[in-house]
Scaffold this active site. Sequence first.
Site, PDB file in Angstrom:
ATOM      1  N   ARG A  13     -21.827   8.010   4.387  1.00  0.00           N
ATOM      2  CA  ARG A  13     -22.564   7.223   3.386  1.00  0.00           C
ATOM      3  C   ARG A  13     -21.662   6.423   2.438  1.00  0.00           C
ATOM      4  O   ARG A  13     -22.142   5.608   1.659  1.00  0.00           O
ATOM      5  CB  ARG A  13     -23.502   8.145   2.583  1.00  0.00           C
ATOM      6  CG  ARG A  13     -24.754   8.520   3.361  1.00  0.00           C
ATOM      7  CD  ARG A  13     -25.803   9.083   2.439  1.00  0.00           C
ATOM      8  NE  ARG A  13     -25.569  10.479   2.125  1.00  0.00           N
ATOM      9  CZ  ARG A  13     -25.954  11.046   0.984  1.00  0.00           C
ATOM     10  NH1 ARG A  13     -26.563  10.334   0.053  1.00  0.00           N
ATOM     11  NH2 ARG A  13     -25.729  12.323   0.774  1.00  0.00           N
ATOM     12  N   ASN A 383      16.010 -18.026 -13.244  1.00  0.00           N
ATOM     13  CA  ASN A 383      16.760 -16.829 -12.855  1.00  0.00           C
ATOM     14  C   ASN A 383      16.936 -16.706 -11.354  1.00  0.00           C
ATOM     15  O   ASN A 383      17.602 -15.808 -10.885  1.00  0.00           O
ATOM     16  CB  ASN A 383      16.068 -15.577 -13.397  1.00  0.00           C
ATOM     17  CG  ASN A 383      14.647 -15.439 -12.882  1.00  0.00           C
ATOM     18  OD1 ASN A 383      13.964 -16.440 -12.641  1.00  0.00           O
ATOM     19  ND2 ASN A 383      14.186 -14.220 -12.705  1.00  0.00           N
TER      20      ASN A 383
END
Length: 454
Positions: A13, A383
């Site tokens: 379920r 960077n």
Amino acid sequence: MNVVILAAGMGKRMQSALPKVLHPLAGKPLLSHVLDTARSLSASRLCVIYGHGGAAVQELLARQPEKVATALQEPQLGTGHAVMQALPELDDSVPTLILYGDVPLTTSASLRALVDVAGNDKLGILTVEQDDPFGLGRIVRENNEIVRIVEQKDATEAERAIKEINSGIMVAPTAHLKRWLAALKNNNAQGEYYLTDIVAQAVADGVRVVSAQPSAQWEVAGVNSKVQLAELERIHQRNIALKLLEQGVTLMDPARIDVRGELICGRDVTIDVGCVFEGKVELGDGVRVAAHNVIFNARILAGAQIKPFCHIEEAVVGEVSIIGPYARLRPGTVLAEDVHVGNFVEIKNGQVAAHSKANHLAYIGDATIGSRVNIGAGTITCNYDGVNKSRTVIEDDAFIGSDSQLIAPVTVGKGATLGAGTTLSKDAPAGKLTISRPRQVTIDNWSRPVKKPK
Ligand code: UD1
Ligand code: CA
């Protein structure tokens, strides 16, 4: 004590490829909740019965701090059959507690009470009175003593009227349990080997059957569907919120906070609506977290303010710092005291010393920033050259003009100033103005183009 956790059911379920017991509640798999509870009872042996999704369940168990035995139940012929698979793992000299992998919120206090009332020689059942007992096993008593459990499908009309139900959680003397399980039959409505049938056997053997009750129904509520999972999540979050309130935390709305992990708060902390805390988060004394923040594995030190709509992950925010609105602090970010990080500023692996500010629109990655530094709007640390990451160092009292790019590795010296729009590719010396933009010119005798006639 031995602890057996039943987790073989397939959870159809749930409508999911993920095994039911691995679905998260408060960010943690259902089965992990049950394992943590078992651990808090200092179980000497732990055994998980699995079936569906075995590999994924095994993976979770391999990550546990202690050894967890497992047994495959295939096919699944009922709860009694499930417990049988664990028998070789059990120590006869101590009782065996049976838990369910899909019942996540049972408290150790309730289990402790059950184990205590059962002692070493009685069969103990955790039961609750439920207004709607439909579908569950009923506790049948005679002269107030439990004599058996009858399943919904096997019950008579009169038995179905019983409101005391079997939570499924039981504790039994292990040597007896082994004998009772060996004698189980499956001649019932579902053709299953019912664990619950050991109750009548205990009575026949003259073993007393006792019960304990949890503090609330949710302690024994199981998860069979996403609806039930969502209901339990709300109950659990409500419980966490109430604990925070009791500790003195101000929650603007206890129904609108989600804690998926551990939230540790100092005194006089205020949390506005819509915040999600994941992993381990510490909020120091007087911290204020405004609406709609997501904070993951982070420390926010005393007096800091997190304004709305920030995302903070594996970072430290220093005392009395002000973050946001709309700031993003990524892993490795460590801010000292009184740092201001404003809207649309992203910091990754950046260490920022006291009293520095980056108030608008900046990317600071792999950078070391000194004290009292001012980072102008639009500043970017470059960077990454496409292959390697490099660091930017900005020393104390530097001033970075707006819209500057700092091409790492590069250092801005103490007290240096970068003119707005600078693309810095070499170090900027301390105390001086460095500027890299072309000089401004004005063209005389220039006129705007005019539209050509057609
Ligand atoms: C069982 C009890 C019932 C009780 C109810 C509480 C029995 C016969 N009935 O009902 O009295 O009120 O729990 O929820 O014990 N499981 C396995 N292997 C199996 C069957 C089940 O591991 O072969 C596991 C499931 O994954 C689940 C738990 O056992 O975690 C309970 O199974 P479920 O089918 O939900 O409970 P019932 O048998 O209906
Ligand atoms: Ca069933």
